[in-house]
Motif scaffolding. Structure first.
Motif, mmCIF file in Angstrom:
data_model
loop_
_atom_site.group_PDB
_atom_site.id
_atom_site.type_symbol
_atom_site.label_atom_id
_atom_site.label_comp_id
_atom_site.label_asym_id
_atom_site.label_seq_id
_atom_site.Cartn_x
_atom_site.Cartn_y
_atom_site.Cartn_z
ATOM 1 N N PHE A 1 0.836 -1.206 0.000
ATOM 2 C CA PHE A 1 0.000 0.000 0.000
ATOM 3 C C PHE A 1 0.868 1.251 0.000
ATOM 4 O O PHE A 1 1.903 1.298 0.663
ATOM 5 C CB PHE A 1 -0.908 0.025 1.252
ATOM 6 C CG PHE A 1 -1.846 -1.127 1.311
ATOM 7 C CD1 PHE A 1 -3.090 -1.051 0.694
ATOM 8 C CD2 PHE A 1 -1.480 -2.310 1.938
ATOM 9 C CE1 PHE A 1 -3.952 -2.131 0.722
ATOM 10 C CE2 PHE A 1 -2.334 -3.393 1.967
ATOM 11 C CZ PHE A 1 -3.578 -3.307 1.366
ATOM 12 N N ASP A 2 0.409 2.248 -0.733
ATOM 13 C CA ASP A 2 0.989 3.599 -0.623
ATOM 14 C C ASP A 2 -0.031 4.571 -1.215
ATOM 15 O O ASP A 2 -0.712 4.238 -2.182
ATOM 16 C CB ASP A 2 2.325 3.718 -1.363
ATOM 17 C CG ASP A 2 3.188 4.834 -0.781
ATOM 18 O OD1 ASP A 2 4.218 4.545 -0.149
ATOM 19 O OD2 ASP A 2 2.797 6.028 -0.931
ATOM 20 N N ILE A 3 -0.117 5.760 -0.633
ATOM 21 C CA ILE A 3 -1.072 6.739 -1.158
ATOM 22 C C ILE A 3 -0.514 7.454 -2.388
ATOM 23 O O ILE A 3 -1.249 8.154 -3.072
ATOM 24 C CB ILE A 3 -1.486 7.782 -0.089
ATOM 25 C CG1 ILE A 3 -0.256 8.360 0.605
ATOM 26 C CG2 ILE A 3 -2.462 7.184 0.913
ATOM 27 C CD1 ILE A 3 -0.571 9.576 1.463
ATOM 28 N N GLN A 4 0.797 7.276 -2.674
ATOM 29 C CA GLN A 4 1.389 7.993 -3.820
ATOM 30 C C GLN A 4 1.604 7.036 -4.989
ATOM 31 O O GLN A 4 2.308 6.021 -4.841
ATOM 32 C CB GLN A 4 2.734 8.598 -3.422
ATOM 33 C CG GLN A 4 2.628 9.685 -2.365
ATOM 34 C CD GLN A 4 3.946 10.429 -2.207
ATOM 35 O OE1 GLN A 4 4.347 11.199 -3.080
ATOM 36 N NE2 GLN A 4 4.602 10.200 -1.079
ATOM 37 N N GLN A 5 1.062 7.428 -6.161
ATOM 38 C CA GLN A 5 1.285 6.627 -7.373
ATOM 39 C C GLN A 5 2.782 6.507 -7.661
ATOM 40 O O GLN A 5 3.247 5.470 -8.114
ATOM 41 C CB GLN A 5 0.578 7.284 -8.578
ATOM 42 C CG GLN A 5 -0.933 7.170 -8.539
ATOM 43 C CD GLN A 5 -1.437 5.749 -8.832
ATOM 44 O OE1 GLN A 5 -0.661 4.845 -9.139
ATOM 45 N NE2 GLN A 5 -2.741 5.565 -8.720
ATOM 46 N N GLN A 6 3.521 7.610 -7.407
ATOM 47 C CA GLN A 6 4.957 7.592 -7.688
ATOM 48 C C GLN A 6 5.647 6.480 -6.892
ATOM 49 O O GLN A 6 6.535 5.777 -7.408
ATOM 50 C CB GLN A 6 5.577 8.957 -7.334
ATOM 51 C CG GLN A 6 7.053 9.083 -7.687
ATOM 52 C CD GLN A 6 7.300 8.882 -9.185
ATOM 53 O OE1 GLN A 6 6.665 9.521 -10.009
ATOM 54 N NE2 GLN A 6 8.217 7.996 -9.541
ATOM 55 N N LEU B 1 -0.231 -4.463 -5.532
ATOM 56 C CA LEU B 1 -0.006 -3.086 -5.068
ATOM 57 C C LEU B 1 -1.292 -2.277 -5.147
ATOM 58 O O LEU B 1 -2.020 -2.353 -6.152
ATOM 59 C CB LEU B 1 1.079 -2.426 -5.930
ATOM 60 C CG LEU B 1 2.461 -3.102 -5.896
ATOM 61 C CD1 LEU B 1 3.417 -2.416 -6.866
ATOM 62 C CD2 LEU B 1 3.040 -3.091 -4.477
ATOM 63 N N TYR B 2 -1.552 -1.479 -4.126
ATOM 64 C CA TYR B 2 -2.785 -0.679 -4.065
ATOM 65 C C TYR B 2 -2.461 0.763 -3.687
ATOM 66 O O TYR B 2 -1.795 1.005 -2.670
ATOM 67 C CB TYR B 2 -3.755 -1.258 -3.036
ATOM 68 C CG TYR B 2 -4.199 -2.643 -3.394
ATOM 69 C CD1 TYR B 2 -5.267 -2.860 -4.270
ATOM 70 C CD2 TYR B 2 -3.523 -3.751 -2.892
ATOM 71 C CE1 TYR B 2 -5.655 -4.143 -4.619
ATOM 72 C CE2 TYR B 2 -3.901 -5.040 -3.242
ATOM 73 C CZ TYR B 2 -4.963 -5.230 -4.102
ATOM 74 O OH TYR B 2 -5.345 -6.495 -4.458
ATOM 75 N N ALA B 3 -2.993 1.691 -4.488
ATOM 76 C CA ALA B 3 -2.788 3.119 -4.217
ATOM 77 C C ALA B 3 -3.898 3.623 -3.295
ATOM 78 O O ALA B 3 -4.711 4.472 -3.678
ATOM 79 C CB ALA B 3 -2.769 3.894 -5.537
ATOM 80 N N ILE B 4 -3.942 3.072 -2.115
ATOM 81 C CA ILE B 4 -4.932 3.509 -1.120
ATOM 82 C C ILE B 4 -4.260 3.635 0.243
ATOM 83 O O ILE B 4 -3.174 3.092 0.469
ATOM 84 C CB ILE B 4 -6.140 2.536 -1.004
ATOM 85 C CG1 ILE B 4 -5.673 1.128 -0.633
ATOM 86 C CG2 ILE B 4 -6.952 2.541 -2.281
ATOM 87 C CD1 ILE B 4 -6.832 0.165 -0.329
#
Ligand code: SAM
Length: 195
Positions: free
Chosen positions: A56-61, A84-87
């Motif tokens: 998980f990470d809030i950043q697409q980068q 992988l999840y962008a949340i």
């Protein structure tokens, strides 16, 4: 060997290896540049592809960096074991199946190295994520958190996590921390073991 080397202050691999086996499910709550994701994948990857890393990470980068690191480091079959999840990590239960319990949930808090320093983990969502991690953790599993105190907001986040872990019931959880006493700005490692 000094304990910081033994534990790995930025990636407590030896402690992770104590609980994680190939074929396990693990969760990287903060993918960043993917170094932890890769280390976790190397521990769980197995021939039958039952091992799984949820990241998980809030950043697409950050997720792009993680994906590129995996492309360079593992086989396509191994990469398939990573999801992988962008949340926000507080929403991990939205995507990790109900019947999948994790042996390890790893948090490496703060900001993305080499990225935007104002995008940081925050105490409110970190505590929600720790509660979600508790619910997703297998018996005998581990939540590990590397907490940085050198940036604005870092000490408040550390205080919230320390308070949270200090209140967990000792019959079910074993909580400890490793802190470098003669380097006050060094990251602090918190371990929460489910008995
Ligand atoms: N584990 C990474 C590695 O091995 O490179 C380093 C992680 S970095 C110190 C912290 C990461 O947490 C940043 O990439 C940041 O975008 C991410 N982050 C911040 N808030 C988050 C949240 N609420 N949920 C998930 N990730 C978050």
């Amino acid at each position: 060997m000094p304990w910081v080397t033994f534990l790995g202050i930025t990636r407590p691999l030896r402690v992770w290896k104590y609980v994680v086996r190939s074929g396990d499910t693990v969760i990287d709550a903060t993918c960043g540049n993917g170094n932890d994701t890769l280390a976790m994948l190397r521990m769980v990857a197995d021939d039958s592809a039952s091992g799984c890393v949820y990241g998980f990470d809030i950043q697409q980068q950050a997720l792009r960096n993680t994906s590129l690191l995996l492309d360079d480091s593992v086989t396509p079959e191994e990469k398939q074991m990573v999801k992988l999840y962008a949340i926000c990590h507080s929403r991990m239960e939205d995507v990790v199946p109900v019947d999948k319990l994790a042996r390890l949930v790893a948090f490496n808090l703060g900001y993305l190295p080499g990225g935007e320093k104002s995008i940081i983990t925050r105490p409110e969502t970190t505590i929600l994520a720790l509660k979600a991690a508790q619910r997703k953790l297998a018996i005998g599993g581990l939540i590990s958190a590397i907490v940085y105190v050198g940036h604005p907001g870092g000490r408040e986040e550390y205080a919230a996590i320390e308070d949270f872990a200090s209140q967990l019931h000792a019959d079910e959880w074993k909580c400890c921390k490793f802190q470098t006493l003669n380097r006050p700005a060094a990251p602090i490692v918190i371990f929460i073991f489910r008995k």
